[in-house]
Design a protein around this motif. Structure first.
Motif, PDB file in Angstrom:
ATOM      1  N   LYS A   1      25.619  38.189  35.510  1.00 10.86           N
ATOM      2  CA  LYS A   1      26.179  38.333  34.169  1.00 10.86           C
ATOM      3  C   LYS A   1      27.578  38.911  34.267  1.00 10.86           C
ATOM      4  O   LYS A   1      27.795  39.877  35.001  1.00 10.86           O
ATOM      5  CB  LYS A   1      25.301  39.254  33.323  1.00 10.86           C
ATOM      6  CG  LYS A   1      23.924  38.667  33.053  1.00 10.86           C
ATOM      7  CD  LYS A   1      23.118  39.574  32.136  1.00 10.86           C
ATOM      8  CE  LYS A   1      21.838  38.838  31.727  1.00 10.86           C
ATOM      9  NZ  LYS A   1      21.238  39.402  30.523  1.00 10.86           N
ATOM     10  N   VAL A   2      28.510  38.298  33.540  1.00  9.00           N
ATOM     11  CA  VAL A   2      29.907  38.749  33.550  1.00  9.00           C
ATOM     12  C   VAL A   2      30.367  38.913  32.101  1.00  9.00           C
ATOM     13  O   VAL A   2      29.968  38.134  31.223  1.00  9.00           O
ATOM     14  CB  VAL A   2      30.815  37.734  34.287  1.00  9.00           C
ATOM     15  CG1 VAL A   2      32.252  38.244  34.376  1.00  9.00           C
ATOM     16  CG2 VAL A   2      30.275  37.440  35.688  1.00  9.00           C
ATOM     17  N   GLY A   3      31.179  39.912  31.864  1.00 12.54           N
ATOM     18  CA  GLY A   3      31.745  40.122  30.527  1.00 12.54           C
ATOM     19  C   GLY A   3      33.252  40.228  30.609  1.00 12.54           C
ATOM     20  O   GLY A   3      33.811  40.606  31.645  1.00 12.54           O
TER      21      GLY A   3
ATOM     22  N   LEU B   1      29.703  22.734  34.641  1.00 12.01           N
ATOM     23  CA  LEU B   1      30.101  22.923  33.240  1.00 12.01           C
ATOM     24  C   LEU B   1      30.160  24.396  32.850  1.00 12.01           C
ATOM     25  O   LEU B   1      30.591  24.735  31.746  1.00 12.01           O
ATOM     26  CB  LEU B   1      29.125  22.199  32.312  1.00 12.01           C
ATOM     27  CG  LEU B   1      29.146  20.679  32.390  1.00 12.01           C
ATOM     28  CD1 LEU B   1      28.135  20.094  31.415  1.00 12.01           C
ATOM     29  CD2 LEU B   1      30.535  20.135  32.106  1.00 12.01           C
ATOM     30  N   THR B   2      29.748  25.252  33.750  1.00 10.23           N
ATOM     31  CA  THR B   2      29.770  26.701  33.483  1.00 10.23           C
ATOM     32  C   THR B   2      31.158  27.154  33.042  1.00 10.23           C
ATOM     33  O   THR B   2      32.166  26.718  33.596  1.00 10.23           O
ATOM     34  CB  THR B   2      29.351  27.450  34.765  1.00 10.23           C
ATOM     35  OG1 THR B   2      27.969  27.196  34.988  1.00 10.23           O
ATOM     36  CG2 THR B   2      29.589  28.949  34.635  1.00 10.23           C
ATOM     37  N   CYS B   3      31.192  28.017  32.057  1.00 11.98           N
ATOM     38  CA  CYS B   3      32.467  28.603  31.641  1.00 11.98           C
ATOM     39  C   CYS B   3      32.419  30.108  31.892  1.00 11.98           C
ATOM     40  O   CYS B   3      31.462  30.785  31.492  1.00 11.98           O
ATOM     41  CB  CYS B   3      32.753  28.306  30.170  1.00 11.98           C
ATOM     42  SG  CYS B   3      34.478  28.642  29.729  1.00 11.98           S
TER      43      CYS B   3
ATOM     44  N   ALA C   1      33.361  34.130  31.740  1.00 16.37           N
ATOM     45  CA  ALA C   1      33.519  35.085  30.634  1.00 16.37           C
ATOM     46  C   ALA C   1      34.972  35.189  30.158  1.00 16.37           C
ATOM     47  O   ALA C   1      35.230  35.267  28.947  1.00 16.37           O
ATOM     48  CB  ALA C   1      33.031  36.459  31.097  1.00 16.37           C
ATOM     49  N   GLU C   2      35.916  35.176  31.093  1.00 17.96           N
ATOM     50  CA  GLU C   2      37.330  35.332  30.725  1.00 17.96           C
ATOM     51  C   GLU C   2      37.786  34.183  29.825  1.00 17.96           C
ATOM     52  O   GLU C   2      38.473  34.379  28.817  1.00 17.96           O
ATOM     53  CB  GLU C   2      38.218  35.353  31.976  1.00 17.96           C
ATOM     54  CG  GLU C   2      37.946  36.499  32.925  1.00 17.96           C
ATOM     55  CD  GLU C   2      36.943  36.147  34.014  1.00 17.96           C
ATOM     56  OE1 GLU C   2      35.886  35.560  33.709  1.00 17.96           O
ATOM     57  OE2 GLU C   2      37.227  36.478  35.176  1.00 17.96           O
ATOM     58  N   ARG C   3      37.415  32.959  30.226  1.00 13.77           N
ATOM     59  CA  ARG C   3      37.837  31.811  29.414  1.00 13.77           C
ATOM     60  C   ARG C   3      37.145  31.809  28.059  1.00 13.77           C
ATOM     61  O   ARG C   3      37.750  31.443  27.051  1.00 13.77           O
ATOM     62  CB  ARG C   3      37.606  30.501  30.169  1.00 13.77           C
ATOM     63  CG  ARG C   3      38.763  30.158  31.096  1.00 13.77           C
ATOM     64  CD  ARG C   3      38.470  28.938  31.926  1.00 13.77           C
ATOM     65  NE  ARG C   3      37.522  29.249  32.982  1.00 13.77           N
ATOM     66  CZ  ARG C   3      36.676  28.366  33.510  1.00 13.77           C
ATOM     67  NH1 ARG C   3      36.627  27.134  33.051  1.00 13.77           N
ATOM     68  NH2 ARG C   3      35.873  28.734  34.490  1.00 13.77           N
TER      69      ARG C   3
ATOM     70  N   PRO D   1      35.349  45.847  41.865  1.00 11.33           N
ATOM     71  CA  PRO D   1      35.740  45.294  40.559  1.00 11.33           C
ATOM     72  C   PRO D   1      35.784  43.762  40.613  1.00 11.33           C
ATOM     73  O   PRO D   1      36.191  43.177  41.625  1.00 11.33           O
ATOM     74  CB  PRO D   1      37.131  45.891  40.343  1.00 11.33           C
ATOM     75  CG  PRO D   1      37.101  47.181  41.096  1.00 11.33           C
ATOM     76  CD  PRO D   1      36.268  46.893  42.331  1.00 11.33           C
ATOM     77  N   CYS D   2      35.319  43.135  39.530  1.00 14.17           N
ATOM     78  CA  CYS D   2      35.199  41.675  39.472  1.00 14.17           C
ATOM     79  C   CYS D   2      36.583  41.007  39.392  1.00 14.17           C
ATOM     80  O   CYS D   2      37.392  41.350  38.529  1.00 14.17           O
ATOM     81  CB  CYS D   2      34.363  41.305  38.245  1.00 14.17           C
ATOM     82  SG  CYS D   2      34.030  39.550  38.107  1.00 14.17           S
ATOM     83  N   VAL D   3      36.839  40.063  40.284  1.00  8.86           N
ATOM     84  CA  VAL D   3      38.134  39.372  40.346  1.00  8.86           C
ATOM     85  C   VAL D   3      38.008  37.995  39.688  1.00  8.86           C
ATOM     86  O   VAL D   3      37.088  37.243  39.998  1.00  8.86           O
ATOM     87  CB  VAL D   3      38.580  39.204  41.827  1.00  8.86           C
ATOM     88  CG1 VAL D   3      39.914  38.479  41.905  1.00  8.86           C
ATOM     89  CG2 VAL D   3      38.659  40.558  42.518  1.00  8.86           C
ATOM     90  N   PRO D   4      38.918  37.649  38.785  1.00  6.08           N
ATOM     91  CA  PRO D   4      38.833  36.345  38.102  1.00  6.08           C
ATOM     92  C   PRO D   4      39.041  35.167  39.052  1.00  6.08           C
ATOM     93  O   PRO D   4      39.766  35.282  40.050  1.00  6.08           O
ATOM     94  CB  PRO D   4      39.960  36.385  37.067  1.00  6.08           C
ATOM     95  CG  PRO D   4      40.689  37.644  37.240  1.00  6.08           C
ATOM     96  CD  PRO D   4      40.043  38.468  38.306  1.00  6.08           C
ATOM     97  N   CYS D   5      38.421  34.049  38.736  1.00  4.67           N
ATOM     98  CA  CYS D   5      38.560  32.839  39.571  1.00  4.67           C
ATOM     99  C   CYS D   5      39.903  32.165  39.285  1.00  4.67           C
ATOM    100  O   CYS D   5      40.595  32.490  38.321  1.00  4.67           O
ATOM    101  CB  CYS D   5      37.399  31.883  39.325  1.00  4.67           C
ATOM    102  SG  CYS D   5      37.515  30.960  37.777  1.00  4.67           S
TER     103      CYS D   5
HETATM  104  N1  THU Z   1      32.037  34.330  36.623  1.00  4.20           N
HETATM  105  C1  THU Z   1      32.732  34.776  35.519  1.00  4.20           C
HETATM  106  O1  THU Z   1      32.286  34.607  34.382  1.00  4.20           O
HETATM  107  N2  THU Z   1      33.930  35.395  35.737  1.00  4.20           N
HETATM  108  C2  THU Z   1      34.405  35.743  36.966  1.00  4.20           C
HETATM  109  O2  THU Z   1      35.468  36.344  37.060  1.00  4.20           O
HETATM  110  C3  THU Z   1      33.646  35.419  38.162  1.00  4.20           C
HETATM  111  C4  THU Z   1      32.553  34.430  37.964  1.00  4.20           C
HETATM  112  C5  THU Z   1      30.721  33.713  36.409  1.00  4.20           C
HETATM  113  C6  THU Z   1      30.633  32.258  36.662  1.00  4.20           C
HETATM  114  C7  THU Z   1      29.159  32.092  36.972  1.00  4.20           C
HETATM  115  O3  THU Z   1      28.443  31.985  35.759  1.00  4.20           O
HETATM  116  C8  THU Z   1      28.767  33.412  37.628  1.00  4.20           C
HETATM  117  O4  THU Z   1      29.798  34.325  37.294  1.00  4.20           O
HETATM  118  C9  THU Z   1      28.603  33.344  39.122  1.00  4.20           C
HETATM  119  O5  THU Z   1      29.731  32.889  39.730  1.00  4.20           O
END
Ligand code: THU
Length: 136
Positions: free
Chosen positions: A29-31, A54-56, A58-60, A86-90
């Motif tokens: 889970k990401v927020g 198709l996964t989107c 959290a940032e987008r 800390p979570c790094v954006p893709c």
């Molecule tokens: N994910 C995000 O929502 N944001 C990030 O910065 C990293 C990855 C989600 C995508 C997918 O649903 C899950 O995290 C595992 O990669």
């Protein structure tokens, strides 16, 4: 650079949004929370799909919510996950941040670690408003 109180508020909203994630495939889970320049905060969570691509993220989701609410100017974005670091954006999310010139990226985890980075350091090749490619 954004002040500590705003960072805290953004991380809190990102954590709330994280609870709403639809992540049955990865279990991760990401927020996120984006700060529009008028001070409005928008939260987002990751939304997964049986067709994984198709996964989107959290940032987008947070950015698209703000865009759909007519916002076009932003100051910062925060992302949080229950990760060791800390979570790094893709890269895809960084590209969308570049489109809307979101330079301050707050990366956090649920343990309370917080790092702030400039988008241009995270994704130096991202193109968009942040780069002078598209001024519109
Ligand atoms: N994910 C995000 O929502 N944001 C990030 O910065 C990293 C990855 C989600 C995508 C997918 O649903 C899950 O995290 C595992 O990669």
């Amino acid at each position: 650079m954004i002040n500590e109180d705003i960072i805290d508020a953004m991380v809190r909203m990102a954590k709330d949004a994280m609870q709403k994630a639809h992540a049955p495939y990865s279990g991760r889970k990401v927020g996120a929370c984006v700060l529009a320049s008028d001070g409005t905060l928008y939260g987002g969570c990751n939304v997964e799909n049986a067709s994984y691509g198709l996964t989107c993220c959290a940032e987008r989701v947070a950015i698209f919510k703000a865009i759909a609410d007519s916002k076009r100017e932003f100051d910062a974005i925060a992302v949080v996950a229950d990760t060791d670091e800390p979570c790094v954006p893709c890269g895809a999310c960084c590209q969308v941040m570049a489109e809307f010139k979101i330079r301050d990226v707050i990366m956090a985890n649920t343990k309370g670690d917080i790092e702030v980075a400039d988008l241009m350091d995270l994704a130096p090749c991202a193109t968009g408003k942040a780069r002078n490619f598209q001024e519109a």
